[in-house]
Design an enzyme around this catalytic site. Structure first.
Site, PDB file in Angstrom:
ATOM      1  N   ARG A 161      -3.476   2.199  30.229  1.00  0.00           N
ATOM      2  CA  ARG A 161      -2.099   1.703  30.284  1.00  0.00           C
ATOM      3  C   ARG A 161      -1.163   2.887  30.087  1.00  0.00           C
ATOM      4  NH1 ARG A 161       0.938  -2.146  25.915  1.00  0.00           N
ATOM      5  NH2 ARG A 161       1.318  -0.121  24.937  1.00  0.00           N
ATOM      6  N   TYR A 173       9.514   0.905  23.661  1.00  0.00           N
ATOM      7  CA  TYR A 173       8.248   0.244  23.328  1.00  0.00           C
ATOM      8  C   TYR A 173       7.056   1.061  23.852  1.00  0.00           C
ATOM      9  CZ  TYR A 173       4.058  -2.287  23.847  1.00  0.00           C
ATOM     10  OH  TYR A 173       2.739  -2.587  23.792  1.00  0.00           O
ATOM     11  N   ASP A 229       3.183  -2.115  30.874  1.00  0.00           N
ATOM     12  CA  ASP A 229       3.750  -3.274  30.183  1.00  0.00           C
ATOM     13  C   ASP A 229       5.272  -3.234  30.252  1.00  0.00           C
ATOM     14  OD1 ASP A 229       2.900  -4.826  26.953  1.00  0.00           O
ATOM     15  OD2 ASP A 229       4.354  -5.393  28.519  1.00  0.00           O
ATOM     16  N   HIS A 231       7.076  -5.437  29.037  1.00  0.00           N
ATOM     17  CA  HIS A 231       7.448  -5.977  27.726  1.00  0.00           C
ATOM     18  C   HIS A 231       8.667  -6.889  27.771  1.00  0.00           C
ATOM     19  CE1 HIS A 231       6.869  -5.792  23.290  1.00  0.00           C
ATOM     20  NE2 HIS A 231       5.644  -5.605  23.700  1.00  0.00           N
ATOM     21  N   GLU A 255       2.679  -5.931  33.511  1.00  0.00           N
ATOM     22  CA  GLU A 255       2.591  -6.982  32.495  1.00  0.00           C
ATOM     23  C   GLU A 255       3.963  -7.405  31.990  1.00  0.00           C
ATOM     24  OE1 GLU A 255       1.124  -7.096  27.823  1.00  0.00           O
ATOM     25  OE2 GLU A 255       0.257  -5.633  29.206  1.00  0.00           O
ATOM     26  N   GLU A 281       0.911 -13.066  26.608  1.00  0.00           N
ATOM     27  CA  GLU A 281       0.571 -12.736  25.223  1.00  0.00           C
ATOM     28  C   GLU A 281       1.441 -13.448  24.201  1.00  0.00           C
ATOM     29  OE1 GLU A 281       2.841  -8.717  23.901  1.00  0.00           O
ATOM     30  OE2 GLU A 281       1.228  -8.445  25.377  1.00  0.00           O
ATOM     31  N   ARG A 302      -2.880 -13.411  29.842  1.00  0.00           N
ATOM     32  CA  ARG A 302      -2.843 -12.402  28.776  1.00  0.00           C
ATOM     33  C   ARG A 302      -2.957 -12.948  27.360  1.00  0.00           C
ATOM     34  NH1 ARG A 302      -3.591  -7.952  27.342  1.00  0.00           N
ATOM     35  NH2 ARG A 302      -1.611  -7.181  26.485  1.00  0.00           N
ATOM     36  N   GLU A 358      -7.845  -5.612  26.732  1.00  0.00           N
ATOM     37  CA  GLU A 358      -7.046  -4.584  26.049  1.00  0.00           C
ATOM     38  C   GLU A 358      -7.791  -4.143  24.784  1.00  0.00           C
ATOM     39  OE1 GLU A 358      -2.507  -3.934  24.323  1.00  0.00           O
ATOM     40  OE2 GLU A 358      -3.232  -5.974  24.696  1.00  0.00           O
ATOM     41  N   TRP A 421      12.841  -7.501  23.085  1.00  0.00           N
ATOM     42  CA  TRP A 421      12.217  -6.238  22.664  1.00  0.00           C
ATOM     43  C   TRP A 421      10.970  -6.005  23.422  1.00  0.00           C
ATOM     44  CZ3 TRP A 421       7.473  -5.726  20.134  1.00  0.00           C
ATOM     45  CH2 TRP A 421       7.155  -4.373  19.844  1.00  0.00           C
TER      46      TRP A 421
HETATM   47  C1  CS2 Z   1       1.924  -5.390  23.536  1.00  0.00           C
HETATM   48  C2  CS2 Z   1       1.736  -5.610  22.077  1.00  0.00           C
HETATM   49  O1  CS2 Z   1      -0.304  -4.735  23.592  1.00  0.00           O
HETATM   50  C3  CS2 Z   1       0.605  -5.232  24.230  1.00  0.00           C
HETATM   51  O2  CS2 Z   1       0.497  -5.590  25.392  1.00  0.00           O
HETATM   52  O3  CS2 Z   1       2.735  -6.202  24.232  1.00  0.00           O
HETATM   53  O4  CS2 Z   1       1.524  -4.384  21.522  1.00  0.00           O
HETATM   54  C4  CS2 Z   1       2.869  -6.297  21.381  1.00  0.00           C
HETATM   55  O5  CS2 Z   1       4.001  -5.528  21.408  1.00  0.00           O
HETATM   56  C5  CS2 Z   1       2.463  -6.579  19.960  1.00  0.00           C
HETATM   57  O6  CS2 Z   1       1.322  -7.341  19.952  1.00  0.00           O
HETATM   58  C6  CS2 Z   1       3.562  -7.291  19.176  1.00  0.00           C
HETATM   59  O7  CS2 Z   1       3.105  -7.628  17.948  1.00  0.00           O
HETATM   60 MG    MG Z   2       2.073  -6.618  26.178  1.00  0.00          MG
END
Ligand code: CS2
Ligand code: MG
Length: 421
Positions: A161, A173, A229, A231, A255, A281, A302, A358, A421
């Site tokens: 990634r 991020y 990602d 995000h 993602e 996620e 995810r 992941e 975020w």
């Molecule tokens: C992220 C995570 O791994 C990922 O794909 O989106 O690191 C996410 O930010 C964290 O799980 C938040 O707690």
């Molecule tokens: Mg993620």
């Protein structure tokens, strides 16, 4: 039914749950673990860690769920799942589903231990020899990013990634902190009294990112599977543009390109790009995916076992996805504990529609508290052959690391508006 009544069936002795303890510990970061013990002395572990909101799940378990478990038959997993989901009346949501997941996974751990086999065998056996994992490379600039990619290749990762800083934005991020000589894998939750505020500018990011992927492809070639990602930070049309602009670099997936509470938003993204999309996620139930899966709007699911009601619910979700040729891409950051990670690996090995896993490696203190038997070699994870999940928790070590309040960052646009975020 042939007139034979149930009384003819040889009665299997129920195995009562005699203890259920919630263990909160904070080696490298906070973790919530449920430990269930049966009258036969078999214990099972379940992960209920919800980053930045850990104590809410610990309380949900301690104050509301544990009293319901004592005396129940540990082997009635589906019945217990339905009992906890339906009797709560207030269904779904991250706290409820993480609590149910902790119970569910602990009961699967117990059943597999009682059967004397690793959990994946109970889930139907191995469908592959190993589990392709992706690692997190990141950098504030290209040389740092290339260095991080090389480090992950040297660690054995065969899928990477890519996250990078963006000129004009202070903190982004996914970019690991860099202190002299030391490099910390990115842990987003900060042990601060209030959330750290970060800034964001989507247009700067959209201008910058395609060039980064062009440079990475030039440096590492066309084959290496690359992931990114987003995000949750783009509007649907911005996500459509990024997906299109990244097509020449053949991403494994893009993602969380846009917040997906409004699942239909992905129709617009799909109209404009063939870049594979991964989402889920922050989802907690199959209902969060219905339109996304039925309309082929995503390519990878995810969800984490820990945040989606456990093995029982995740298997049903992935079976639904399989009908649409959508694959798994289970969430595996460090805020999923080694127990939650092990549960994911057993599922990854057994299901047919596996995509990728992941894998953010936990810190050394975490390894002191959780003794894991899963392995990582040549890019592939394997849950191991221990009966059950293959993870044990050292309660004395756990007690050395009391809970520390931590928050995920908050994002603001240049004009001060709160952003995803
Ligand atoms: C992220 C995570 O791994 C990922 O794909 O989106 O690191 C996410 O930010 C964290 O799980 C938040 O707690
Ligand atoms: Mg993620």
């Amino acid at each position: 039914m042939s007139g034979r009544t149930l009384s003819h069936r040889p009665e299997r002795r129920p195995v009562k749950i005699v203890a259920a303890e919630v263990i909160v510990t904070s080696p490298n970061r906070n973790f919530v673990t449920l430990k269930i013990t049966t009258e036969d002395g078999i214990t099972g572990l379940g992960d209920g860690t919800l980053n930045g909101r850990e104590l809410s799940v610990a309380s949900y378990l301690t104050d509301h769920v544990v009293p319901l478990l004592l005396g129940r038959d540990a082997h009635r997993i589906e019945d217990t799942w339905q009992y906890l989901y339906r009797s709560a009346y207030w269904r779904r949501g991250p706290v409820t589903m993480a609590a149910i997941a902790a119970v569910d996974v602990a009961l699967w751990d117990i059943k597999a231990k009682a059967a004397g086999m690793p959990l994946y065998q109970l889930l139907g056996g191995a469908s592959r020899n190993g589990i392709m994992a992706y690692g997190h490379a990141s950098g504030r600039d290209l040389p740092e990013l290339f260095d991080s990619v090389r480090k992950h290749l040297a660690l054995g990762f065969r899928s990477i990634r890519i996250q990078t800083s963006v000129p004009g934005i202070d903190a982004v991020y996914g970019v690991a902190a860099q202190t002299e000589g030391e490099r910390y894998d990115y842990e987003p939750a900060q042990r601060t009294p209030l959330p750290v505020e970060e800034d964001w500018d989507t247009r700067a990011y959209l201008r910058h990112l395609p060039g980064v992927f062009e440079a990475v492809r030039n440096e590492f070639g066309p084959e290496l599977p690359l992931l990114h990602d987003g995000h949750h930070r783009m509007t649907p049309i911005q996500a459509a543009r990024l997906g299109r602009d990244l097509e020449p670099y053949d991403l494994f997936w893009l993602e969380d390109c846009t917040p997906a509470e409004n699942q239909e938003a992905l129709r617009l993204v799909r109209q404009h790009t063939t870049t594979p999309l991964a989402i889920g996620e922050v989802f907690n139930t199959v209902w969060d995916y219905q339109t996304l899966i039925r309309e082929q709007l995503i390519d990878y699911v995810r969800s984490a076992v820990t945040h989606t009601g456990g093995i029982t619910a995740m298997r049903k979700l992935l079976d639904f996805a399989a009908q649409y040729q959508i694959k798994s891409g289970i969430h595996g950051p460090t805020d999923i504990s080694p127990v939650g990670m092990a549960a994911a690996l057993h599922l990854d090995l057994a299901i047919h529609n596996f995509g990728i896993q992941e894998y953010m490696q936990h810190g050394p203190l975490t390894d002191e508290v959780f003794r894991q038997s899963f392995t990582f070699a040549d890019g592939y994870l394997h849950p191991g052959e221990q009966p059950g999940l293959g993870v044990e928790l050292d309660e004395q070590a756990a007690a050395r690391f009391p809970y520390v309040a931590a928050y995920l960052p908050v994002n603001r646009l240049k004009d001060g508006t709160v952003h995803d975020w």
